[in-house]
Design a protein around this motif. Structure first.
Motif, PDB file in Angstrom:
ATOM      1  N   GLU A 272      -6.636  -0.439   1.869  1.00 18.56           N
ATOM      2  CA  GLU A 272      -5.755  -0.532   0.705  1.00 18.56           C
ATOM      3  C   GLU A 272      -6.022   0.602  -0.279  1.00 18.56           C
ATOM      4  O   GLU A 272      -5.087   1.206  -0.836  1.00 18.56           O
ATOM      5  CB  GLU A 272      -5.953  -1.886   0.009  1.00 18.56           C
ATOM      6  N   ASP A 276      -3.329   3.311  -1.365  1.00 24.20           N
ATOM      7  CA  ASP A 276      -2.993   3.358  -2.798  1.00 24.20           C
ATOM      8  C   ASP A 276      -3.187   4.769  -3.353  1.00 24.20           C
ATOM      9  O   ASP A 276      -2.431   5.208  -4.233  1.00 24.20           O
ATOM     10  CB  ASP A 276      -3.856   2.371  -3.586  1.00 24.20           C
ATOM     11  N   SER A 277      -4.193   5.461  -2.844  1.00 26.19           N
ATOM     12  CA  SER A 277      -4.425   6.838  -3.293  1.00 26.19           C
ATOM     13  C   SER A 277      -3.239   7.727  -2.926  1.00 26.19           C
ATOM     14  O   SER A 277      -2.790   8.553  -3.732  1.00 26.19           O
ATOM     15  CB  SER A 277      -5.712   7.383  -2.674  1.00 26.19           C
ATOM     16  N   LYS A 279      -0.187   6.595  -2.368  1.00 27.55           N
ATOM     17  CA  LYS A 279       0.950   6.132  -3.162  1.00 27.55           C
ATOM     18  C   LYS A 279       0.921   6.746  -4.564  1.00 27.55           C
ATOM     19  O   LYS A 279       1.969   7.128  -5.111  1.00 27.55           O
ATOM     20  CB  LYS A 279       0.933   4.607  -3.267  1.00 27.55           C
ATOM     21  N   ALA A 280      -0.271   6.837  -5.151  1.00 23.24           N
ATOM     22  CA  ALA A 280      -0.400   7.401  -6.497  1.00 23.24           C
ATOM     23  C   ALA A 280       0.039   8.847  -6.546  1.00 23.24           C
ATOM     24  O   ALA A 280       0.464   9.337  -7.601  1.00 23.24           O
ATOM     25  CB  ALA A 280      -1.846   7.270  -6.976  1.00 23.24           C
ATOM     26  N   MET A 281      -0.051   9.516  -5.397  1.00 23.29           N
ATOM     27  CA  MET A 281       0.388  10.910  -5.330  1.00 23.29           C
ATOM     28  C   MET A 281       1.852  11.023  -4.927  1.00 23.29           C
ATOM     29  O   MET A 281       2.365  12.127  -4.728  1.00 23.29           O
ATOM     30  CB  MET A 281      -0.498  11.681  -4.333  1.00 23.29           C
ATOM     31  N   GLY A 282       2.526   9.890  -4.777  1.00 28.11           N
ATOM     32  CA  GLY A 282       3.931   9.900  -4.379  1.00 28.11           C
ATOM     33  C   GLY A 282       4.138  10.276  -2.933  1.00 28.11           C
ATOM     34  O   GLY A 282       5.203  10.785  -2.564  1.00 28.11           O
ATOM     35  N   TYR A 285       6.216   6.044   0.964  1.00 29.66           N
ATOM     36  CA  TYR A 285       7.520   5.530   0.540  1.00 29.66           C
ATOM     37  C   TYR A 285       8.074   4.568   1.579  1.00 29.66           C
ATOM     38  O   TYR A 285       7.608   4.522   2.719  1.00 29.66           O
ATOM     39  CB  TYR A 285       8.499   6.695   0.340  1.00 29.66           C
ATOM     40  N   TRP A 306       6.640   1.248   5.422  1.00 28.21           N
ATOM     41  CA  TRP A 306       5.952   2.216   4.569  1.00 28.21           C
ATOM     42  C   TRP A 306       5.568   3.436   5.402  1.00 28.21           C
ATOM     43  O   TRP A 306       4.938   3.306   6.450  1.00 28.21           O
ATOM     44  CB  TRP A 306       4.701   1.594   3.948  1.00 28.21           C
ATOM     45  N   TYR A 339     -10.495   9.054   4.566  1.00 26.73           N
ATOM     46  CA  TYR A 339     -10.635   8.956   3.103  1.00 26.73           C
ATOM     47  C   TYR A 339     -12.092   8.680   2.749  1.00 26.73           C
ATOM     48  O   TYR A 339     -12.639   9.251   1.802  1.00 26.73           O
ATOM     49  CB  TYR A 339      -9.736   7.852   2.571  1.00 26.73           C
ATOM     50  N   ASN A 373      -6.842  16.745  -1.694  1.00 25.77           N
ATOM     51  CA  ASN A 373      -6.162  17.741  -2.531  1.00 25.77           C
ATOM     52  C   ASN A 373      -6.397  19.147  -1.979  1.00 25.77           C
ATOM     53  O   ASN A 373      -6.627  20.097  -2.728  1.00 25.77           O
ATOM     54  CB  ASN A 373      -6.637  17.644  -3.991  1.00 25.77           C
TER      55      ASN A 373
END
Length: 580
Positions: A272, A276-277, A279-282, A285, A306, A339, A373
């Motif tokens: 999760e 979520d990481s 998702k936070a960066m867009g 989807y 997703w 991750y 990143n």
């Protein structure tokens, strides 16, 4: 000592001098300037591309720069000549005294010769083997284990802080199949007859596991429903298989720093957190994947799910992270695992995969690029198949598994040293033929024998020199005068020894440990060539009549042994003192 780096520094000093004199403009980037062995040894000892690299940014003809550099370089006491070739290549010849100083420098440095600080302590995670814990490892796993282990040793030798890691695939349905197979062996241990459904694991290697389970729990599960025994049997079976895998790896001289469980990602919030990481960066989807090529319309149903935007990072299509029914897609734990690696602070990730995992390369690189990143590069090496031969015919059967050659079969048949060296004689993405007869024959066609024989020959010469009463201690040899080492065969061997530090850095930079095996084969061939030349030219023999005449010869031989030992150490192969 790194002679190629030293001469490159001479070239850079000459470029700096030409810049001060106004011959070259200020601010030229010299990162791409190299010094390396020329393709044709007749052209010189080293070649530099400096003029070719600098011509365009300097706005000058490469030949004009090369001629100006040549005039500067010959002023250095180590450079005998600098000749311009073609449009602007620069070939250098070094003074013989430079080459004669190499063996002494190697002996003074000892085991430090060739080691590099290139890695500057950067943290590297090398993940390899990572086989499903459902049975003994096979030959394909052996090659991946050897390549990964040698790569880890190579990177450590080049100054990296390396972690060797095994990813236990214990989170999928295959471990439930394993548990049921072990339960069958448990029932058989109680003299009961069982059915083996298709897709189970009927190999004899599970017989002792079933017996061990009986010894632990007795008959309490004989009448129990599956939901009672499945989970504890699964844990028991995985632990037993991992013990087997660790033992097999140890037989191959492979030892891991970390065993990471896929199962530890489930129910702990780690999957999760990774999703979520993103998702936070867009980068995650709700979407619908296009129909795969070749899929018939009646076999395809559009489903919203997703998706990770992996196409933004070079992948061919976006990848599902959660299925339409809300369960995690196969890719999700892979995302969480990588991750976790990024969160652990690694500067570089290297994965060793079987060739059948080629489809995962782009998506994994994409997700690591996103999660870090773009800070942490991921290199994935694919290991091609190993084809086994014996008595000239394909060899497939296993004593224990029934359907394939296990890693332990391989080690028992030829030994860890032979297996490791031969698995590294070719680039990992090239298929490899492994002939059980040829890999153990004592001939120059067998690279591991030829390299170990070279080390043994040197050890023999050194023993005889000691028996003759000559002082061949490291201290004596390191300071000996090698001005008498002038024969072409001797100087060629010295030149090859001088390449070792450069070769280590190239192999580490490209993540290609097979380069070490290739280098050692070439070095051994030169040593044997010099040894054989001594049969016709007594003055080339390592053992001479006097101590003064013997010491320079033994110094060269001992320096060669130092490098062979270091290279074999990276490959995980034992240097031998004598052949049996």
């Amino acid at each position: 000592m790194n002679l190629f780096a030293d001469i490159r520094a001479v070239v850079l000093d000459a470029i700096a001098a030409l810049t001060r004199e106004g011959v070259l403009p200020e601010g030229l980037n010299t990162d791409a300037v190299t010094t390396e062995p020329p393709r044709d040894p007749l052209h010189g000892d080293m070649a530099t591309n400096a003029a070719m690299v600098l011509a365009k940014p300097a706005g000058k003809k490469p030949r004009d720069i090369a001629e100006a550099l040549a005039a500067k370089l010959v002023a250095d006491s180590r450079v005998a000549s600098a000749e311009v070739a073609g449009p602007g290549f620069l070939n250098l010849r070094l003074e013989v005294s430079v080459w004669q100083s190499v063996p002494g420098a190697i002996l003074k440095a000892g085991t430090a010769y060739g080691r590099s600080d290139m890695g500057t302590g950067s943290k590297v995670n090398v993940e390899y083997v990572s086989a499903n814990p459902t049975g003994p490892m096979h030959v394909g796993h052996a090659r991946g284990a050897i390549v990964g282990d040698a790569m880890a040793s190579l990177l450590a030798y080049a100054g990296y802080d390396v972690t060797r890691e095994y990813y236990i695939n214990d989170g999928g349905a295959q471990v439930d199949v394993l548990a049921r197979s072990v339960f069958n062996r448990y029932l058989e241990a109680h003299d009961l007859t069982v059915d083996w459904p298709e897709g189970s694991y009927p190999g004899d290697y599970l017989v002792p596991v079933g017996e061990a389970l009986k010894a632990k729990v007795g008959d309490i599960w004989l009448e129990a429903e599956e939901d009672v025994w499945l989970e504890p049997v699964r844990e028991f079976a995985i632990a037993a298989m991992m013990d087997l895998i660790r033992d097999d790896l140890a037989a191959l001289n492979v030892h891991m720093d970390v065993f990471f469980s896929e199962k530890s990602l489930y129910g702990t919030g780690k999957i999760e957190a990774a999703i979520d990481s993103l998702k936070a960066m867009g980068l995650v989807y709700r979407g619908i994947l296009p129909k795969p090529k070749g899929k018939a319309d009646e076999d395809w149903e559009e489903r919203e799910q997703w998706l990770f935007k992996s196409t933004e990072f070079g992948d061919d299509e976006d990848r599902p992270v959660m299925k339409a029914d809300g369960s995690w897609a196969y890719f999700a734990p892979d995302i969480a695992y990588h991750y976790d690696k990024v969160q652990r602070g690694f500067d570089l990730l290297i994965n060793i995969f079987g060739a059948d995992h080629g489809g995962y390369v782009k998506r994994l690189k994409a997700v690591v690029k996103a999660l870090s990143n773009d800070r942490v590069p991921l290199d994935i090496k694919l290991i091609q198949l190993v084809k086994l031969f014996k008595n000239g015919a394909p060899f497939k059967m296993s004593k224990r598994a029934g359907t394939f050659i296990t890693l332990r079969d391989l080690v028992d048949e030829v030994g860890a040293d032979v297996a490791r060296f031969h698995m590294l004689t070719r680039k990992s993405d090239a298929a490899l033929d492994f002939d059980f007869d040829k890999v153990v024959e004592q001939s120059k066609e067998n690279p591991v024998f030829y390299v170990q024989y070279a080390h043994a020959r040197i050890s023999s010469a050194m023993r005889k020199a000691r028996e003759a009463g000559f002082d061949i201690s490291d201290a004596a040899l390191a300071g000996v005068d090698l001005s008498g080492v002038v024969h072409a065969s001797e100087l060629s061997l010295v030149g090859k020894l001088a390449e070792w530090p450069r070769l280590v850095e190239i192999a580490a930079r490209t993540h290609e440990p097979h380069r070490i095996a290739t280098y050692l084969s070439e070095l051994a061939a030169m040593l044997h060539g010099l040894w054989n030349a001594g049969k016709e030219h007594p003055e080339l023999r390592f053992l001479q009549d006097t101590e003064a005449a013997t010491q320079p010869k033994i110094a060269l031989a001992h320096a060669t042994a130092v490098v062979i030992s270091a290279g074999l150490g990276i490959l995980g192969v034992t240097p031998v003192e004598e052949m049996r």
